[in-house]
Motif scaffolding. Structure first.
Motif, PDB file in Angstrom:
ATOM      1  N   SER A  85       0.626  -1.320   0.073  1.00  0.00           N
ATOM      2  CA  SER A  85       0.025   0.024  -0.076  1.00  0.00           C
ATOM      3  C   SER A  85       0.936   1.335   0.152  1.00  0.00           C
ATOM      4  N   LEU A  86       2.064   1.065   0.372  1.00  0.00           N
ATOM      5  CA  LEU A  86       2.897   2.367   0.545  1.00  0.00           C
ATOM      6  C   LEU A  86       3.863   2.640  -0.701  1.00  0.00           C
ATOM      7  N   GLY A  87       3.628   1.404  -1.411  1.00  0.00           N
ATOM      8  CA  GLY A  87       4.639   1.384  -2.739  1.00  0.00           C
ATOM      9  C   GLY A  87       6.132   0.976  -2.372  1.00  0.00           C
ATOM     10  N   MET A  88       6.455   0.305  -1.388  1.00  0.00           N
ATOM     11  CA  MET A  88       7.662  -0.168  -0.998  1.00  0.00           C
ATOM     12  C   MET A  88       8.089  -1.456  -1.756  1.00  0.00           C
ATOM     13  N   ILE A  89       7.032  -2.366  -2.107  1.00  0.00           N
ATOM     14  CA  ILE A  89       7.090  -3.707  -2.797  1.00  0.00           C
ATOM     15  C   ILE A  89       5.797  -3.652  -3.849  1.00  0.00           C
ATOM     16  N   ASP A  90       6.148  -4.727  -4.894  1.00  0.00           N
ATOM     17  CA  ASP A  90       5.197  -4.973  -5.801  1.00  0.00           C
ATOM     18  C   ASP A  90       4.150  -5.884  -5.069  1.00  0.00           C
ATOM     19  N   GLY A  91       3.087  -5.953  -5.742  1.00  0.00           N
ATOM     20  CA  GLY A  91       2.077  -6.788  -5.456  1.00  0.00           C
ATOM     21  C   GLY A  91       0.632  -6.575  -5.205  1.00  0.00           C
ATOM     22  N   GLU A  92      -0.237  -7.273  -5.020  1.00  0.00           N
ATOM     23  CA  GLU A  92      -1.651  -7.146  -4.862  1.00  0.00           C
ATOM     24  C   GLU A  92      -2.130  -7.023  -3.256  1.00  0.00           C
ATOM     25  N   VAL A  93      -2.769  -6.160  -2.687  1.00  0.00           N
ATOM     26  CA  VAL A  93      -3.127  -6.136  -1.290  1.00  0.00           C
ATOM     27  C   VAL A  93      -4.415  -7.513  -1.187  1.00  0.00           C
ATOM     28  N   GLU A  94      -4.093  -8.328  -0.268  1.00  0.00           N
ATOM     29  CA  GLU A  94      -5.166  -9.414   0.097  1.00  0.00           C
ATOM     30  C   GLU A  94      -6.074  -8.752   0.917  1.00  0.00           C
ATOM     31  N   LEU A  95      -7.527  -8.917   0.515  1.00  0.00           N
ATOM     32  CA  LEU A  95      -8.189  -8.021   1.410  1.00  0.00           C
ATOM     33  C   LEU A  95      -8.911  -9.263   2.507  1.00  0.00           C
ATOM     34  N   PRO A  96      -9.185  -8.727   3.487  1.00  0.00           N
ATOM     35  CA  PRO A  96     -10.194  -9.796   4.326  1.00  0.00           C
ATOM     36  C   PRO A  96     -11.304  -9.907   3.954  1.00  0.00           C
ATOM     37  N   PRO A  97     -12.121 -11.008   4.629  1.00  0.00           N
ATOM     38  CA  PRO A  97     -13.193 -11.279   4.288  1.00  0.00           C
ATOM     39  C   PRO A  97     -14.633 -10.205   4.527  1.00  0.00           C
ATOM     40  N   TYR A  98     -14.126  -9.606   5.896  1.00  0.00           N
ATOM     41  CA  TYR A  98     -14.806  -8.440   6.493  1.00  0.00           C
ATOM     42  C   TYR A  98     -14.006  -7.475   7.386  1.00  0.00           C
ATOM     43  N   ARG A  99     -14.366  -6.447   7.615  1.00  0.00           N
ATOM     44  CA  ARG A  99     -13.597  -5.626   8.349  1.00  0.00           C
ATOM     45  C   ARG A  99     -14.840  -4.999   9.632  1.00  0.00           C
ATOM     46  N   THR A 100     -14.311  -4.880  10.699  1.00  0.00           N
ATOM     47  CA  THR A 100     -14.950  -4.321  11.827  1.00  0.00           C
ATOM     48  C   THR A 100     -13.877  -3.484  12.883  1.00  0.00           C
ATOM     49  N   ILE A 101     -14.422  -2.474  13.598  1.00  0.00           N
ATOM     50  CA  ILE A 101     -13.929  -1.587  14.603  1.00  0.00           C
ATOM     51  C   ILE A 101     -14.504  -1.795  15.897  1.00  0.00           C
ATOM     52  N   ILE A 102     -13.881  -2.429  16.897  1.00  0.00           N
ATOM     53  CA  ILE A 102     -14.118  -2.727  18.243  1.00  0.00           C
ATOM     54  C   ILE A 102     -13.611  -1.556  19.075  1.00  0.00           C
ATOM     55  N   GLU A 103     -14.704  -1.091  19.824  1.00  0.00           N
ATOM     56  CA  GLU A 103     -14.365   0.045  20.584  1.00  0.00           C
ATOM     57  C   GLU A 103     -14.381  -0.376  22.143  1.00  0.00           C
ATOM     58  N   THR A 104     -15.007  -1.419  22.346  1.00  0.00           N
ATOM     59  CA  THR A 104     -15.136  -1.861  23.688  1.00  0.00           C
ATOM     60  C   THR A 104     -14.879  -3.356  23.752  1.00  0.00           C
ATOM     61  N   THR A 105     -14.237  -4.081  24.862  1.00  0.00           N
ATOM     62  CA  THR A 105     -14.213  -5.352  24.866  1.00  0.00           C
ATOM     63  C   THR A 105     -14.503  -5.864  26.238  1.00  0.00           C
ATOM     64  N   ARG A 106     -14.820  -6.948  26.594  1.00  0.00           N
ATOM     65  CA  ARG A 106     -15.520  -7.557  27.992  1.00  0.00           C
ATOM     66  C   ARG A 106     -14.753  -8.879  28.239  1.00  0.00           C
ATOM     67  N   TRP A 107     -14.195  -9.144  29.435  1.00  0.00           N
ATOM     68  CA  TRP A 107     -13.778 -10.378  29.860  1.00  0.00           C
ATOM     69  C   TRP A 107     -14.912 -10.996  30.568  1.00  0.00           C
ATOM     70  N   VAL A 108     -15.149 -12.295  30.249  1.00  0.00           N
ATOM     71  CA  VAL A 108     -15.936 -13.061  30.831  1.00  0.00           C
ATOM     72  C   VAL A 108     -15.261 -14.055  31.762  1.00  0.00           C
ATOM     73  N   ARG A 109     -15.860 -13.853  33.234  1.00  0.00           N
ATOM     74  CA  ARG A 109     -14.920 -14.764  34.054  1.00  0.00           C
ATOM     75  C   ARG A 109     -15.904 -15.731  34.916  1.00  0.00           C
ATOM     76  N   SER A 110     -15.614 -16.648  35.437  1.00  0.00           N
ATOM     77  CA  SER A 110     -16.043 -17.942  35.907  1.00  0.00           C
ATOM     78  C   SER A 110     -16.711 -17.491  37.246  1.00  0.00           C
ATOM     79  N   ASP A 111     -17.832 -18.062  37.736  1.00  0.00           N
ATOM     80  CA  ASP A 111     -18.249 -17.823  39.131  1.00  0.00           C
ATOM     81  C   ASP A 111     -17.871 -19.062  39.781  1.00  0.00           C
ATOM     82  N   THR A 112     -17.548 -20.209  39.376  1.00  0.00           N
ATOM     83  CA  THR A 112     -17.387 -21.369  39.946  1.00  0.00           C
ATOM     84  C   THR A 112     -15.893 -22.002  39.589  1.00  0.00           C
ATOM     85  N   ALA A 113     -15.583 -22.874  40.547  1.00  0.00           N
ATOM     86  CA  ALA A 113     -14.489 -23.874  40.057  1.00  0.00           C
ATOM     87  C   ALA A 113     -14.776 -24.968  39.214  1.00  0.00           C
TER      88      ALA A 113
END
Length: 374
Positions: free
Chosen positions: A228-256
């Motif tokens: 994309s910066l023209g540093m090497i030749d080639g075609e950019v390989e696109l991902p199947p989708y893109r999404t931007i994540i603003e928030t994440t959550r950790w899920v924790r166990s309540d039991t052993a």
């Protein structure tokens, strides 16, 4: 920073001319016995002027998936740099790397110590050295990481998207998941950005491993940026989708108990969908943990057991378009990188349907006949 401006063409007594590739050993300290401690670096220069990009791995010494990706770049003869410069550093934290440890011998975290101090602790001095020798010579940076010990991450890039340059770079990298996050205080990427060198990270896989699909994703993304910066030749390989994540959550166990997962890294989840079941050592179900959000599985524990309060799953929240992304993934061929990553990263644990695990076995199991007994 040093008062003298360091340039990409001079590394101590070594000169790297346009069009050349050279390996250097840059001294950063000395051992207890007085021997020189060095970081191995490869410098690649294109014939034409262009941006200088550093690519680093193993800032945490046990996170070596990125080391494998950079080594793949170094050994691939097909990558011919036309313009600009690459500073490739397979292992930054060589002292932690030698000990299979996240930390340096003084037990400090290098990735919480930038930009460092020339008069500080061992870790702080190393951070300052990296900043002066690598960041100061660069226009952009890409830092490769994995999950911490006993966890795995589905590939995601993390960047401060208030920076227009990082929006362009992360978009070019082509990872489906981008987390909008400036990074913790003292991290390499945050400190580099503050110093005027826009830098983002890739989080993928787990410690002490070089995983083939993670290497493939990493190298693909790095090449995409260079193309994309023209540093090497080639075609950019696109991902199947893109999404931007603003928030994440950790899920924790309540039991052993022992864990039986019902999702894998990269799977989409909806509110109320089962994520994991905990059970006793004798198989009695203790808890079926459900997702409290709509989103995607960013990371998971690789331990088969848990205690109350321990994290078992990391979810990236998706505000819109999740159903469309799920349909896209459902239509991917089995050989698609997205699916191979999902399968490879889940080899450390079992993934089953919740009904397969929680249903009681039937009481009327027939006895085998004499002919069936060997």
């Amino acid at each position: 920073m040093n008062n003298e401006k360091l340039t990409v063409d001079r590394w101590g007594d070594v000169t790297v001319a346009p069009g050349e590739t050279k390996d250097v050993e840059v001294r950063f300290s000395e051992s207890y016995s007085g021997m020189n401690l060095t970081i191995p670096i490869q410098i690649r220069r294109g014939i034409e002027p262009g941006p200088t990009i550093f690519v680093t791995a193993a800032v945490h010494g046990d996170e070596i998936n990125g080391t494998g990706a950079i080594r793949r770049l170094i050994t691939e003869e097909s990558i011919q740099l036309k313009k600009g410069n690459l500073i490739l550093v397979p292992v930054v934290n060589v002292l932690g790397f030698e000990r299979h440890s996240r930390y340096l011998p003084d037990r400090r975290d290098l990735n919480r110590s930038f930009p460092g101090s020339a008069k500080g602790s061992q870790t702080s001095r190393m951070a300052r050295f990296v900043f002066e020798q690598i960041v100061s010579r660069s226009d952009f940076g890409i830092d490769l990481h994995t999950a911490s010990v006993r966890k795995t991450n589905f590939p995601n890039v993390r960047a401060d998207l208030s920076n227009p340059d990082l929006i362009k770079l992360t978009h070019a990298f082509g990872c489906p998941l981008t987390i909008n996050d400036a990074g913790p205080e003292g991290s390499l990427r945050r400190s580099a950005c503050d110093a005027g060198c826009p830098t983002f990270i890739l989080e993928a896989g787990e410690v002490w491993k070089v995983e083939s699909t993670v290497t493939e994703q990493s190298v693909r993304g790095l090449k995409n940026v260079f193309i994309s910066l023209g540093m090497i030749d080639g075609e950019v390989e696109l991902p199947p989708y893109r999404t931007i994540i603003e928030t994440t959550r950790w899920v924790r166990s309540d039991t052993a108990g022992f864990l039986q997962f019902h999702v894998a890294p990269g799977d989409f989840v909806s509110t109320g969908s089962p994520i994991v079941t905990t059970s006793s050592l004798l198989g009695q179900v203790q808890q079926v943990i459900e997702s409290t959000e709509d989103g995607i599985i960013l990371g998971m524990t690789t331990l088969p057991m848990t205690a109350p309060g321990e994290p078992v799953c990391h979810i990236g929240l998706i505000n819109k378009g999740q159903s469309k992304m799920e349909k896209v993934v459902d239509q991917l061929p089995n050989e698609a990188l997205q699916l191979r990553l999902r399968n490879d990263l889940s080899t450390s644990f079992n993934v089953t349907e919740v009904a397969d695990f929680t249903e009681d076995p039937p009481d009327d199991v027939p006895e085998p006949s004499e002919d069936e007994i060997l």
